[in-house]
Design a protein around this motif. Sequence first.
Motif, PDB file in Angstrom:
ATOM      1  N   LEU A 124       0.818  -1.212   0.000  1.00 59.19           N
ATOM      2  CA  LEU A 124       0.000   0.000   0.000  1.00 59.19           C
ATOM      3  C   LEU A 124       0.852   1.263   0.000  1.00 59.19           C
ATOM      4  N   HIS A 125       2.031   1.191   0.612  1.00 56.77           N
ATOM      5  CA  HIS A 125       2.899   2.368   0.680  1.00 56.77           C
ATOM      6  C   HIS A 125       3.676   2.587  -0.607  1.00 56.77           C
ATOM      7  N   THR A 126       4.005   1.519  -1.314  1.00 59.11           N
ATOM      8  CA  THR A 126       4.800   1.650  -2.539  1.00 59.11           C
ATOM      9  C   THR A 126       3.944   1.798  -3.796  1.00 59.11           C
ATOM     10  N   ARG A 127       2.638   1.602  -3.676  1.00 62.14           N
ATOM     11  CA  ARG A 127       1.769   1.631  -4.867  1.00 62.14           C
ATOM     12  C   ARG A 127       1.537   3.041  -5.424  1.00 62.14           C
ATOM     13  N   PRO A 128       1.256   4.056  -4.593  1.00 62.10           N
ATOM     14  CA  PRO A 128       0.886   5.367  -5.154  1.00 62.10           C
ATOM     15  C   PRO A 128       2.051   6.120  -5.793  1.00 62.10           C
ATOM     16  N   VAL A 129       1.703   7.052  -6.664  1.00 63.60           N
ATOM     17  CA  VAL A 129       2.626   8.104  -7.098  1.00 63.60           C
ATOM     18  C   VAL A 129       2.291   9.322  -6.245  1.00 63.60           C
ATOM     19  N   TYR A 130       3.234   9.731  -5.398  1.00 64.85           N
ATOM     20  CA  TYR A 130       2.987  10.815  -4.443  1.00 64.85           C
ATOM     21  C   TYR A 130       3.315  12.160  -5.060  1.00 64.85           C
ATOM     22  N   THR A 131       2.623  13.188  -4.604  1.00 65.53           N
ATOM     23  CA  THR A 131       2.880  14.566  -5.020  1.00 65.53           C
ATOM     24  C   THR A 131       3.649  15.294  -3.924  1.00 65.53           C
ATOM     25  N   VAL A 132       4.714  16.002  -4.306  1.00 58.87           N
ATOM     26  CA  VAL A 132       5.456  16.826  -3.355  1.00 58.87           C
ATOM     27  C   VAL A 132       4.722  18.160  -3.232  1.00 58.87           C
ATOM     28  N   TYR A 133       4.109  18.406  -2.069  1.00 56.42           N
ATOM     29  CA  TYR A 133       3.362  19.649  -1.887  1.00 56.42           C
ATOM     30  C   TYR A 133       4.270  20.801  -1.458  1.00 56.42           C
ATOM     31  N   PHE A 134       5.171  20.532  -0.540  1.00 57.52           N
ATOM     32  CA  PHE A 134       6.151  21.548  -0.161  1.00 57.52           C
ATOM     33  C   PHE A 134       7.260  20.888   0.637  1.00 57.52           C
ATOM     34  N   ILE A 135       8.281  21.681   0.976  1.00 59.18           N
ATOM     35  CA  ILE A 135       9.457  21.173   1.678  1.00 59.18           C
ATOM     36  C   ILE A 135       9.652  21.936   2.981  1.00 59.18           C
ATOM     37  N   GLY A 136       9.765  21.278   4.091  1.00 65.46           N
ATOM     38  CA  GLY A 136       9.941  21.826   5.439  1.00 65.46           C
ATOM     39  C   GLY A 136       9.851  20.605   6.318  1.00 65.46           C
ATOM     40  N   PHE A 137       9.743  20.512   7.550  1.00 60.67           N
ATOM     41  CA  PHE A 137      10.156  21.381   8.592  1.00 60.67           C
ATOM     42  C   PHE A 137      11.671  21.389   8.724  1.00 60.67           C
TER      43      PHE A 137
END
Length: 244
Positions: A124-137
Amino acid sequence: MKKEFPEVKVIGERAVLVEFEPEISEKLLEKILFYKKSIEEYYIKVNVEVINTYNSLLIYYISNIENIYNEVLAIEQLLSTPNITKKVNSILFHIPVCYDFEFGLDLEYLASQKECSVEEVIVLHTRPVYTVYFIGFLPGFLYLGGLDKKLHTSRKEQPRMKVEKGAVGIGENQTGIYPKSSPGGWQIIGNSPVDFFDRNIQPPCEIFAGDKVKFYSISRKRFDEIKDEINSGNFQIKKENYEG
């Protein structure tokens, strides 16, 4: 009375905050990145830094703002430009993760909470293509959207005083990677051998908001091999243009 967005606020003597709709979506991200680029181009000869989050832009001026009212008017004018941008040009990064129990400190706990096997958590963790929304903290910490709903889980009630560099965690509806050792309260399920931030290169982080990330599972042995390849300068992250 309905609140109008975007809303421009003065934050001290060196910053202006632009707030957008209070939501998390790729459509809003496209709008934010469009206006971020417009603002950066407008201030190309001025020393400013433009930082985005899920639903805001912070414009930070290196020196005090001489005429804050003029700046606010200029920003409002830029924001009045119709958002006619096309899809964000994205790079898809394939990131190796070792889900060995040595690294996945909360892997069994998460599987138990979700009433599934450890193997299913990994799938379940490796299946999606994730979107980078922003970079922090932390510098190089990627806030990734697109986590399978079945894996949504609360942060730890008692954060760890030290989370190892490269730790892959889940917090609420997000997943991310700790680019350096630090305190943290996310549920840790694995570790990536990849370096996500290096102040000695430009840019220090090659992944930007709007880019995509896909994880793939590696063995403990392969983890060590990649570490050696990174140390010798022989490892390259697999990446490609993304058209979603």
